[in-house]
Design a protein around this motif. Structure first.
Motif, PDB file in Angstrom:
ATOM      1  N   TYR A   1     -22.585 -50.809   8.327  1.00  7.96           N
ATOM      2  CA  TYR A   1     -22.107 -50.814   6.857  1.00  7.96           C
ATOM      3  C   TYR A   1     -20.812 -51.380   6.496  1.00  7.96           C
ATOM      4  O   TYR A   1     -20.726 -52.013   5.442  1.00  7.96           O
ATOM      5  CB  TYR A   1     -22.143 -49.283   6.710  1.00  7.96           C
ATOM      6  CG  TYR A   1     -23.393 -48.432   6.236  1.00  7.96           C
ATOM      7  CD1 TYR A   1     -24.037 -48.858   4.983  1.00  7.96           C
ATOM      8  CD2 TYR A   1     -24.188 -47.954   7.349  1.00  7.96           C
ATOM      9  CE1 TYR A   1     -25.235 -48.153   4.926  1.00  7.96           C
ATOM     10  CE2 TYR A   1     -25.607 -47.538   6.894  1.00  7.96           C
ATOM     11  CZ  TYR A   1     -26.007 -47.476   5.877  1.00  7.96           C
ATOM     12  OH  TYR A   1     -27.192 -47.249   5.552  1.00  7.96           O
ATOM     13  N   ALA A   2     -19.979 -51.652   7.381  1.00  9.50           N
ATOM     14  CA  ALA A   2     -18.790 -52.389   7.030  1.00  9.50           C
ATOM     15  C   ALA A   2     -19.053 -53.779   6.699  1.00  9.50           C
ATOM     16  O   ALA A   2     -18.746 -54.578   6.073  1.00  9.50           O
ATOM     17  CB  ALA A   2     -17.714 -52.148   8.130  1.00  9.50           C
ATOM     18  N   LYS A   3     -20.108 -54.400   7.590  1.00 10.86           N
ATOM     19  CA  LYS A   3     -20.470 -55.811   7.491  1.00 10.86           C
ATOM     20  C   LYS A   3     -21.519 -55.938   6.249  1.00 10.86           C
ATOM     21  O   LYS A   3     -21.067 -56.918   5.712  1.00 10.86           O
ATOM     22  CB  LYS A   3     -21.034 -56.446   8.612  1.00 10.86           C
ATOM     23  CG  LYS A   3     -20.019 -56.399   9.789  1.00 10.86           C
ATOM     24  CD  LYS A   3     -20.788 -56.867  11.200  1.00 10.86           C
ATOM     25  CE  LYS A   3     -19.710 -57.109  12.322  1.00 10.86           C
ATOM     26  NZ  LYS A   3     -20.450 -57.231  13.780  1.00 10.86           N
ATOM     27  N   ALA A   4     -22.329 -55.251   6.111  1.00 13.57           N
ATOM     28  CA  ALA A   4     -23.245 -55.060   5.056  1.00 13.57           C
ATOM     29  C   ALA A   4     -22.733 -55.192   3.769  1.00 13.57           C
ATOM     30  O   ALA A   4     -23.422 -55.808   2.917  1.00 13.57           O
ATOM     31  CB  ALA A   4     -24.607 -54.218   5.379  1.00 13.57           C
ATOM     32  N   LEU A   5     -21.827 -54.237   3.464  1.00  9.83           N
ATOM     33  CA  LEU A   5     -21.458 -54.068   2.131  1.00  9.83           C
ATOM     34  C   LEU A   5     -20.175 -54.603   1.943  1.00  9.83           C
ATOM     35  O   LEU A   5     -19.526 -54.385   0.813  1.00  9.83           O
ATOM     36  CB  LEU A   5     -21.032 -52.299   2.096  1.00  9.83           C
ATOM     37  CG  LEU A   5     -22.307 -51.308   2.081  1.00  9.83           C
ATOM     38  CD1 LEU A   5     -22.309 -50.192   1.936  1.00  9.83           C
ATOM     39  CD2 LEU A   5     -23.226 -52.216   1.260  1.00  9.83           C
ATOM     40  N   ALA A   6     -19.318 -55.354   2.840  1.00  8.12           N
ATOM     41  CA  ALA A   6     -18.313 -56.304   2.521  1.00  8.12           C
ATOM     42  C   ALA A   6     -18.573 -56.886   1.359  1.00  8.12           C
ATOM     43  O   ALA A   6     -17.364 -57.239   0.556  1.00  8.12           O
ATOM     44  CB  ALA A   6     -17.828 -57.160   3.883  1.00  8.12           C
ATOM     45  N   PRO A   7     -19.774 -57.668   1.028  1.00  2.00           N
ATOM     46  CA  PRO A   7     -19.791 -58.546  -0.021  1.00  2.00           C
ATOM     47  C   PRO A   7     -19.481 -57.483  -1.433  1.00  2.00           C
ATOM     48  O   PRO A   7     -19.172 -58.373  -2.518  1.00  2.00           O
ATOM     49  CB  PRO A   7     -21.141 -59.184  -0.307  1.00  2.00           C
ATOM     50  CG  PRO A   7     -21.250 -59.108   1.213  1.00  2.00           C
ATOM     51  CD  PRO A   7     -21.043 -57.822   1.874  1.00  2.00           C
ATOM     52  N   LEU A   8     -19.731 -56.210  -1.439  1.00  2.00           N
ATOM     53  CA  LEU A   8     -19.395 -55.475  -2.585  1.00  2.00           C
ATOM     54  C   LEU A   8     -17.988 -54.954  -2.513  1.00  2.00           C
ATOM     55  O   LEU A   8     -17.859 -54.057  -3.434  1.00  2.00           O
ATOM     56  CB  LEU A   8     -20.523 -54.346  -2.616  1.00  2.00           C
ATOM     57  CG  LEU A   8     -21.769 -54.679  -2.590  1.00  2.00           C
ATOM     58  CD1 LEU A   8     -22.980 -53.450  -2.407  1.00  2.00           C
ATOM     59  CD2 LEU A   8     -22.319 -55.610  -3.858  1.00  2.00           C
ATOM     60  N   GLY A   9     -17.169 -55.304  -1.589  1.00  2.00           N
ATOM     61  CA  GLY A   9     -15.976 -54.712  -1.503  1.00  2.00           C
ATOM     62  C   GLY A   9     -15.670 -53.522  -0.802  1.00  2.00           C
ATOM     63  O   GLY A   9     -14.404 -52.994  -0.839  1.00  2.00           O
ATOM     64  N   TYR A  10     -16.728 -52.956  -0.243  1.00  2.00           N
ATOM     65  CA  TYR A  10     -16.586 -51.941   0.792  1.00  2.00           C
ATOM     66  C   TYR A  10     -16.017 -52.089   2.314  1.00  2.00           C
ATOM     67  O   TYR A  10     -16.029 -53.454   2.767  1.00  2.00           O
ATOM     68  CB  TYR A  10     -17.882 -51.266   0.863  1.00  2.00           C
ATOM     69  CG  TYR A  10     -18.511 -50.258  -0.181  1.00  2.00           C
ATOM     70  CD1 TYR A  10     -18.305 -48.991  -0.005  1.00  2.00           C
ATOM     71  CD2 TYR A  10     -19.073 -51.027  -1.173  1.00  2.00           C
ATOM     72  CE1 TYR A  10     -19.009 -48.049  -1.215  1.00  2.00           C
ATOM     73  CE2 TYR A  10     -19.743 -50.233  -2.172  1.00  2.00           C
ATOM     74  CZ  TYR A  10     -19.313 -48.814  -2.130  1.00  2.00           C
ATOM     75  OH  TYR A  10     -20.020 -48.068  -3.100  1.00  2.00           O
TER      76      TYR A  10
ATOM     77  N   ALA B   1     -15.139 -48.654  -1.907  1.00  2.00           N
ATOM     78  CA  ALA B   1     -14.632 -49.882  -2.708  1.00  2.00           C
ATOM     79  C   ALA B   1     -13.761 -49.615  -3.683  1.00  2.00           C
ATOM     80  O   ALA B   1     -13.739 -48.942  -4.479  1.00  2.00           O
ATOM     81  CB  ALA B   1     -15.966 -50.693  -3.260  1.00  2.00           C
ATOM     82  N   ALA B   2     -12.725 -50.395  -3.604  1.00  3.51           N
ATOM     83  CA  ALA B   2     -11.798 -50.267  -4.863  1.00  3.51           C
ATOM     84  C   ALA B   2     -12.191 -50.940  -6.014  1.00  3.51           C
ATOM     85  O   ALA B   2     -12.874 -52.036  -5.996  1.00  3.51           O
ATOM     86  CB  ALA B   2     -10.298 -51.301  -4.392  1.00  3.51           C
ATOM     87  N   GLY B   3     -12.017 -50.205  -7.126  1.00  2.11           N
ATOM     88  CA  GLY B   3     -12.596 -50.533  -8.212  1.00  2.11           C
ATOM     89  C   GLY B   3     -11.756 -51.535  -9.024  1.00  2.11           C
ATOM     90  O   GLY B   3     -11.828 -52.647  -9.254  1.00  2.11           O
ATOM     91  N   GLU B   4     -10.495 -50.975  -9.526  1.00  2.00           N
ATOM     92  CA  GLU B   4      -9.413 -51.900 -10.118  1.00  2.00           C
ATOM     93  C   GLU B   4      -8.541 -52.233  -9.413  1.00  2.00           C
ATOM     94  O   GLU B   4      -8.270 -51.411  -7.895  1.00  2.00           O
ATOM     95  CB  GLU B   4      -8.980 -50.926 -11.343  1.00  2.00           C
ATOM     96  CG  GLU B   4     -10.121 -50.477 -12.366  1.00  2.00           C
ATOM     97  CD  GLU B   4      -9.638 -49.496 -13.483  1.00  2.00           C
ATOM     98  OE1 GLU B   4      -8.159 -49.247 -13.296  1.00  2.00           O
ATOM     99  OE2 GLU B   4     -10.464 -48.867 -13.930  1.00  2.00           O
TER     100      GLU B   4
ATOM    101  N   ALA C   1      -9.141 -47.644  -2.701  1.00  2.47           N
ATOM    102  CA  ALA C   1     -10.637 -47.080  -2.415  1.00  2.47           C
ATOM    103  C   ALA C   1     -10.770 -45.761  -2.011  1.00  2.47           C
ATOM    104  O   ALA C   1     -10.259 -45.435  -0.928  1.00  2.47           O
ATOM    105  CB  ALA C   1     -11.290 -48.193  -1.188  1.00  2.47           C
ATOM    106  N   ALA C   2     -11.686 -44.979  -2.632  1.00  2.35           N
ATOM    107  CA  ALA C   2     -11.903 -43.712  -2.514  1.00  2.35           C
ATOM    108  C   ALA C   2     -12.983 -43.569  -1.351  1.00  2.35           C
ATOM    109  O   ALA C   2     -13.863 -44.073  -1.399  1.00  2.35           O
ATOM    110  CB  ALA C   2     -12.287 -42.973  -3.772  1.00  2.35           C
ATOM    111  N   PRO C   3     -13.245 -42.383  -0.447  1.00  5.00           N
ATOM    112  CA  PRO C   3     -14.213 -42.452   0.293  1.00  5.00           C
ATOM    113  C   PRO C   3     -15.390 -41.930  -0.557  1.00  5.00           C
ATOM    114  O   PRO C   3     -15.672 -40.902  -0.838  1.00  5.00           O
ATOM    115  CB  PRO C   3     -13.796 -41.215   1.327  1.00  5.00           C
ATOM    116  CG  PRO C   3     -12.810 -40.435   0.305  1.00  5.00           C
ATOM    117  CD  PRO C   3     -12.022 -41.474  -0.222  1.00  5.00           C
TER     118      PRO C   3
END
Length: 132
Positions: A19-28, A42-45, A50-52
């Motif tokens: 999940y860390a690798k797969a979702l990195a493009p989304l900022g996770y 993933a941090a929004g602003e 970044a909230a869990p």
């Protein structure tokens, strides 16, 4: 609005890596660890930590689910799909428009190490592009 979700996984270390690798493009990224339980967010602003949001919780026999996450662009969908496959995910539908949902529904699907159907979708993708 959903605050967080818990996803049952058989091997937390393997799923955390995926999940860390797969979702990195989304900022996770992994933002919290409590023993074998891990959380990604993933941090929004820029000024928001970044909230869990996505908790990976050990379970011997998880029931698989379909989890869809939002992307800001079709390029993020493409990057997710490539990253998820590189991280060991199994293709369950390449990037492309799914006009049967609605025009511009651009998504990709990957099965994670436990068989969960992970989707990343952009609702304003290019119209008329078939899935890969």
């Amino acid at each position: 609005m959903i605050d967080h979700i818990s996803l049952a996984v058989t091997v937390p270390d393997v799923s955390t890596d995926f999940y860390a690798k797969a979702l990195a493009p989304l900022g996770y990224a992994v933002v919290m660890e409590m023993g074998p339980v891990r959380a990604l967010g993933a941090a929004g602003e820029e000024d928001r930590k970044a909230a869990p949001e996505l908790w990976l919780v050990p379970e011997q026999h998880p029931t698989t689910i379909h989890l869809a996450l939002a992307a800001a662009s079709p390029q993020q969908v493409d990057a997710f799909h490539a990253a998820a496959l590189a991280a060991g995910g199994r293709d369950n539908g390449g990037p492309g428009e799914r006009a049967h949902y609605h025009p511009g529904y651009y998504a990709a699907f990957v099965l994670d190490p436990d068989g969960h159907n992970l989707e990343v979708v952009c609702h304003n993708g290019p119209v008329g592009q078939a899935p890969a």
